[in-house]
Design an enzyme around this catalytic site. Structure first.
Site, PDB file in Angstrom:
ATOM      1  N   SER A 183       0.799  -1.224   0.000  1.00 35.88           N
ATOM      2  CA  SER A 183       0.000   0.000   0.000  1.00 35.88           C
ATOM      3  C   SER A 183       0.833   1.275   0.000  1.00 35.88           C
ATOM      4  O   SER A 183       0.341   2.322  -0.398  1.00 35.88           O
ATOM      5  CB  SER A 183      -0.927   0.007   1.209  1.00 35.88           C
ATOM      6  OG  SER A 183      -0.166  -0.008   2.402  1.00 35.88           O
ATOM      7  N   HIS A 211      -5.486  -4.543  -1.639  1.00 37.17           N
ATOM      8  CA  HIS A 211      -5.338  -3.373  -2.516  1.00 37.17           C
ATOM      9  C   HIS A 211      -5.375  -3.758  -3.992  1.00 37.17           C
ATOM     10  O   HIS A 211      -4.977  -2.962  -4.841  1.00 37.17           O
ATOM     11  CB  HIS A 211      -4.027  -2.633  -2.214  1.00 37.17           C
ATOM     12  CG  HIS A 211      -4.132  -1.679  -1.064  1.00 37.17           C
ATOM     13  ND1 HIS A 211      -4.795  -0.477  -1.144  1.00 37.17           N
ATOM     14  CD2 HIS A 211      -3.681  -1.777   0.205  1.00 37.17           C
ATOM     15  CE1 HIS A 211      -4.731   0.145   0.020  1.00 37.17           C
ATOM     16  NE2 HIS A 211      -4.062  -0.622   0.857  1.00 37.17           N
ATOM     17  N   LYS A 242     -12.414  -1.865   0.158  1.00 31.32           N
ATOM     18  CA  LYS A 242     -11.643  -1.014  -0.752  1.00 31.32           C
ATOM     19  C   LYS A 242     -12.345  -0.977  -2.121  1.00 31.32           C
ATOM     20  O   LYS A 242     -13.396  -0.365  -2.213  1.00 31.32           O
ATOM     21  CB  LYS A 242     -10.192  -1.503  -0.804  1.00 31.32           C
ATOM     22  CG  LYS A 242      -9.506  -1.226   0.549  1.00 31.32           C
ATOM     23  CD  LYS A 242      -8.040  -1.570   0.590  1.00 31.32           C
ATOM     24  CE  LYS A 242      -7.439  -1.066   1.894  1.00 31.32           C
ATOM     25  NZ  LYS A 242      -6.843  -2.122   2.720  1.00 31.32           N
TER      26      LYS A 242
HETATM   27  C1  LIG Z   1      -6.799  -2.505   4.179  1.00 34.56           C
HETATM   28  C2  LIG Z   1      -6.044  -3.751   4.383  1.00 34.56           C
HETATM   29  C3  LIG Z   1      -6.446  -4.696   5.335  1.00 34.56           C
HETATM   30  C4  LIG Z   1      -7.602  -4.446   6.270  1.00 34.56           C
HETATM   31  O1  LIG Z   1      -8.806  -4.605   5.616  1.00 34.56           O
HETATM   32  P1  LIG Z   1     -10.164  -4.301   6.428  1.00 34.56           P
HETATM   33  O2  LIG Z   1     -11.184  -5.101   5.706  1.00 34.56           O
HETATM   34  O3  LIG Z   1     -10.373  -2.848   6.371  1.00 34.56           O
HETATM   35  O4  LIG Z   1      -9.941  -4.800   7.815  1.00 34.56           O
HETATM   36  C5  LIG Z   1      -5.736  -5.867   5.434  1.00 34.56           C
HETATM   37  N1  LIG Z   1      -4.660  -6.101   4.648  1.00 34.56           N
HETATM   38  C6  LIG Z   1      -4.230  -5.208   3.745  1.00 34.56           C
HETATM   39  C7  LIG Z   1      -3.038  -5.522   2.900  1.00 34.56           C
HETATM   40  C8  LIG Z   1      -4.900  -4.003   3.586  1.00 34.56           C
HETATM   41  O5  LIG Z   1      -4.470  -3.118   2.703  1.00 34.56           O
END
Ligand SMILES: *Cc1c(COP(=O)(O)O)cnc(C)c1O
Length: 416
Positions: A183, A211, A242
């Protein structure tokens, strides 16, 4: 009792503020979208959401969520194994398996929960988890909850991964765990090389594709599709928070027996409430939309290419890549924060990231593109970057950096 604790907490909070590490939250006055209204009335273009497909306020997604309230109610007031499983949850699990090219899928309240609950039921002190150094916090926490030994390899470094595989040869089972898209720099894990090493050393592969799911790869199936290793990844975890609508929820998808064991033993699944039906229904709709048309997926990718092209031409120093996460490198920490603040004044909402979120001396502004952006939005963002960049002396400095690099006096100056 609390009086002395309060004094101590207030001290620590003040210290965070003094070090510039205190996080304050900007309040939005409306839905998540390309142009957002802040609570103080300002309208700004949003380039810091994970709203890759622009579905956070898409009418079709809102309709799916609304319709599901009448059909399935508001919530289940139960965990899955007691009385919290509806057809909509089974439909979503089947759809995800089909979309990700896996055998089965289990839903969680979030991907954080999915990563927190995936390791302990499968691995114990006889096993080893081999983790990329830049993996998401939830993978790190999940590994901590499990008795397997942990080995960490340098970010995306296949020689170092091989070292870990050699060092763990006595383990019963090994699993290589990596983010699909990282990210902070938007780079894509070298999954083809990882799967090759896994085959050679007899290890499993687990990818957190939060992502990537929804827009990376030709059909948006994620990193495994992009790297042409669909079917070779044993475990995929991902989020619905996301690209797939942005509400919440996540899953683990993979081999049938693994998923079945998680249903028996995974604590965040067993002891936390069922995903709300409107989220399950809207996530299903998002996956249907992706199957019906590549339009949104193509649009966010085109937007990212366009933005990268314009920014490179303007002379900014970007980490190269193809994802919708674009790291504009500033290196200097106060400069990154100052530049993000100035951009917000210009109506462009982006975030400066500094140590400890990124390594020291690697400060940057992260820009996230969305299918909700149009060319005019992106043009305005680039225009503001150029104006603020000149004001703060960034563009000149980078032209100089590039010249010296071309004459061989300086390395790339990049993280990798
Ligand atoms: C955003 C993210 C998470 C967390 O996801 P949520 O569903 O918001 O808990 C986990 N792993 C990665 C790599 C992320 O980017």
């Amino acid at each position: 009792m609390f009086e002395s604790m309060r004094v101590q907490l207030a001290d620590e909070l003040n210290e965070l503020k003094q070090k510039g590490l205190y996080k304050s939250e900007r309040v939005l006055a409306g839905p998540q979208q390309a142009c957002i209204e802040l609570a103080d009335g300002r309208q700004v273009l949003n380039f810091c959401a994970n709203n890759y497909l622009g579905l956070s306020d898409h009418p079709d997604i809102l309709d799916a969520a609304r319709e599901s309230l009448d059909r399935w109610g508001y919530g289940l007031s139960s965990v899955r194994f007691i009385c919290g499983t509806q057809e909509v949850h089974k439909m979503l699990e089947a759809k995800l398996s089909n979309f990700l090219g896996t055998e089965d899928t289990i839903l969680y309240a979030s991907c954080f929960d999915a990563n927190g609950g995936v390791f302990a039921p499968l691995f114990d002190e006889r096993d080893a988890i081999i983790s990329d150094a830049l993996n998401h916090a939830s993978i790190i926490d999940g590994v901590r909850l499990c008795k397997a030994s942990r080995l960490v390899y340098k970010h995306a470094d296949m020689d170092d991964l091989e070292r870990c595989l050699r060092e763990s040869k006595d383990a019963r089972w090994r699993v290589i765990a990596t983010d699909g898209v990282f990210s902070m720099d938007g780079c894509i894990a070298p999954l083809s090389a990882i799967c090759d090493l896994a085959r050679r050393y007899d290890a499993l592969v687990m990818v957190d594709d939060s992502h990537a799911t929804g827009y990376v790869g030709r059909n948006g199936r994620g990193t495994a599709e992009y790297r042409d290793v669909l079917g070779r990844v044993d475990l995929i975890t991902t989020t619905f928070g996301k690209a797939l609508g942005g509400a919440s929820g996540g899953c683990v998808s993979g081999r049938r027996e693994i998923i079945d064991m998680l249903r028996q033993r995974s604590r965040p699944y067993l002891f936390s409430n069922t995903l709300a039906p409107p989220i399950a229904a809207a996530t299903l709709r998002a996956l249907d939309m992706l199957e019906e048309s590549h339009h949104l997926r193509d649009k966010v990718v085109d937007n990212a290419i366009y933005f990268r092209h314009k920014m490179n031409r303007a002379g900014f120093d970007l980490l190269s890549g193809t994802t919708a996460i674009v790291a504009v490198m500033l290196y200097d920490e106060p400069l990154a924060v100052q530049m993000a603040d100035r951009l917000l004044d210009e109506g462009i909402y982006v975030i400066g990231f500094t140590y400890p979120v990124v390594p020291r001396g690697q400060a940057r502004i992260r820009v996230q593109l969305s299918a909700a952006h149009n060319r005019e939005h992106i043009g305005r963002a680039v225009g503001s970057f150029i104006q603020v960049g000149i004001d703060l002396g960034v563009l000149k400095r980078h032209k100089h950096r590039k010249r010296t690099a071309a004459t061989g006096e300086e390395g790339s100056g990049r993280a990798r």
